[in-house]
Motif scaffolding. Structure first.
Motif, PDB file in Angstrom:
ATOM      1  N   ALA A  29       0.836  -1.197   0.000  1.00 52.34           N
ATOM      2  CA  ALA A  29       0.000   0.000   0.000  1.00 52.34           C
ATOM      3  C   ALA A  29       0.868   1.242   0.000  1.00 52.34           C
ATOM      4  O   ALA A  29       1.970   1.253   0.570  1.00 52.34           O
ATOM      5  CB  ALA A  29      -0.901  -0.001   1.222  1.00 52.34           C
ATOM      6  N   ILE A  34      -3.970   0.671  -2.469  1.00 54.55           N
ATOM      7  CA  ILE A  34      -3.603  -0.605  -1.851  1.00 54.55           C
ATOM      8  C   ILE A  34      -3.696  -1.694  -2.921  1.00 54.55           C
ATOM      9  O   ILE A  34      -4.558  -1.630  -3.802  1.00 54.55           O
ATOM     10  CB  ILE A  34      -4.478  -0.848  -0.591  1.00 54.55           C
ATOM     11  N   LEU A  52      -5.606   5.844   9.110  1.00 53.27           N
ATOM     12  CA  LEU A  52      -4.586   6.179   8.104  1.00 53.27           C
ATOM     13  C   LEU A  52      -4.852   7.541   7.462  1.00 53.27           C
ATOM     14  O   LEU A  52      -4.801   7.686   6.238  1.00 53.27           O
ATOM     15  CB  LEU A  52      -4.533   5.070   7.045  1.00 53.27           C
ATOM     16  N   HIS A  56      -1.099   5.444   3.543  1.00 49.88           N
ATOM     17  CA  HIS A  56      -0.248   4.272   3.781  1.00 49.88           C
ATOM     18  C   HIS A  56       1.199   4.652   3.489  1.00 49.88           C
ATOM     19  O   HIS A  56       1.493   5.306   2.491  1.00 49.88           O
ATOM     20  CB  HIS A  56      -0.605   3.144   2.804  1.00 49.88           C
ATOM     21  N   ASN A  57       2.100   4.191   4.321  1.00 53.12           N
ATOM     22  CA  ASN A  57       3.545   4.343   4.079  1.00 53.12           C
ATOM     23  C   ASN A  57       3.947   5.760   3.673  1.00 53.12           C
ATOM     24  O   ASN A  57       4.679   5.956   2.704  1.00 53.12           O
ATOM     25  CB  ASN A  57       4.004   3.332   3.017  1.00 53.12           C
TER      26      ASN A  57
END
Ligand code: PMP
Length: 418
Positions: A29, A34, A52, A56-57
């Motif tokens: 993701a 994702i 979130l 993500h990331n």
């Protein structure tokens, strides 16, 4: 996808799995996207149920986390003071509390949202010497005994087997036109002391997330605060889902100008989706002695690092203004979709990037979500009858992502209705 689900069916109880609506195995993701193990891409309008907000990331968080681990940073330290903990507390004071003129003691109640709610209920009981708490219809505060007792969802409460005590449910400021919930609550409290006990606290979400994206009016919130002051009851705002910028301001209650006695935060406070919760307590109510509320996983150092990085977004108004701009776009598109499909009998709900479409008809919202999944959009239902399609995209989503997600949604609605 049956093959993909085999492991879960063998090893996990299939009845308990909450995410049965997304029958695949996810692998990667980034931002608002994702991917599953087949490389299929999805737009994420679920965002870990609000955990979130920063996507993500997130690049900056990822970098800081990797650097910390590489340098043998402390991962677990129980209650010991660590550099990440110190930096987080300083940043939270400086970036969040001080500019908003808010005076709170910060405590780490445990790793998740329900831990924050439990600590809030405990402190309200301790401070007032009373045991009941007023909560609202369709409220969601968590799954442990205390937080479940203030959760206005009888299906969830059945999970505890027997009735739960200590809560009095009052009508929330919903979309019901002819209901004066304020008068109802006042009447109840005026009668308290003679037969019914005066409660310790009122607990509320300014926008009910699980309960159907019901947004309270600012005036209603101010009236609730006034009631709390009049009857000497603590006001607890559960900002676990609506907080951390979800509605456009860091705290969801900011536009109402209220000053809750206790605030619960979790989900996106951990920045990168790492487990973290905070309970903010007015200094005069910070009455626990050392060890009166503790726990092994109250302070996750990785979460502190990501959380501190996340707070940088709140140093200026830019991030907040961006959320508001995207929220307006979302509202416009939702309204257009509702108008284009009168069979939905849809109703636009929510504020900020916490919005939804309430639909009529049993199962309709779930069908729309299932169809959206097939077409590459992760979106879930909420509400007592799963009648609301709920949009909770990461706050960092760009206009393109928002538009593409909503196009998939519209195609799915079109497909389901035809
Ligand atoms: N309060 C609210 C408003 C929530 O939305 C949630 C989670 N959906 C909780 C509390 C409980 O948080 P957790 O699942 O982390 O225990």
């Amino acid at each position: 996808s049956n093959a993909k689900m085999e492991t879960f069916e063998k090893l996990e109880s299939a009845v308990r799995s909450y995410s049965r609506g997304w029958p695949t195995v996810f692998e990667k993701a980034k931002g608002y996207k994702i991917w599953d193990i087949d490389g299929k891409e999805y737009i994420d309008f679920f965002a870990g149920a609000g955990a979130l907000n920063y996507g993500h990331n997130n690049d900056e968080m990822q970098e800081k986390l990797i650097e910390y681990i590489k340098n043998d940073g402390i991962l677990h330290s129980l209650d010991m003071g660590t550099t990440p903990r110190k930096k987080f507390l300083e940043a939270f004071q400086e970036i969040i509390l001080t500019p908003r003129n808010l005076d709170y003691k910060v405590m780490f109640p445990g790793p998740t949202g329900t831990n924050s709610v439990e600590s809030a209920l405990k402190i309200a009981r301790k401070v007032t010497g009373r045991d009941t708490v007023i909560s609202f219809t369709n409220a969601f505060h968590g799954m442990t005994i205390g937080s479940l007792s203030v959760t206005g969802n009888s299906f969830k409460r059945h999970g505890a087997g027997i009735p739960l005590h200590h809560s009095v449910s009052m009508p929330f400021d919903e979309y019901v036109e002819d209901q004066d919930s304020i008068a109802y609550i006042e009447r109840f409290l005026e009668d308290s002391g003679s037969g019914v006990a005066l409660p310790a606290a009122i607990i509320l979400e300014t926008v009910q997330g699980e309960g159907g994206i019901n947004a309270a009016r600012m005036e209603w919130l101010r009236k609730i605060e006034r009631i709390c002051r009049r009857f000497n009851i603590l006001l607890i705002v559960d900002d676990v889902q609506a907080g951390c910028g979800r509605t456009g301001t860091f705290f969801s209650f900011e536009p109402a100008g209220i000053n809750p006695d206790v605030v619960c935060l979790s989900k996106s406070i951990g920045g990168a989706g790492l487990p973290m919760a905070l309970t903010l307590i007015k200094p005069e109510y910070d009455q626990w002695g050392p060890g009166e509320h503790n726990g092994t996983f109250r302070g996750n150092n990785l979460a502190f690092i990501a959380a501190t990085e996340a707070l940088n977004n709140w140093k200026s108004d830019t991030f907040s203004n961006e959320i508001k701009r995207k929220a307006a776009l979302l509202k416009t598109r939702i309204t257009e979709i509702i108008q284009a499909y009168p069979e939905l009998k849809g109703e636009a709900r929510g504020r900020g990037l916490m919005q939804g479409i309430a639909t009529c008809g049993e199962g309709l919202a779930s069908e729309i979500c299932a169809e959206s999944f097939k077409r590459g959009l992760i979106v879930e239902t909420s509400g007592p009858k799963d009648e609301v399609v709920k949009f909770l995209p990461p706050l960092i989503i760009d206009e393109e992502g928002l538009k593409n997600g909503l196009s998939i949604l519209e195609e799915s609605i079109n497909h389901v209705l035809s």
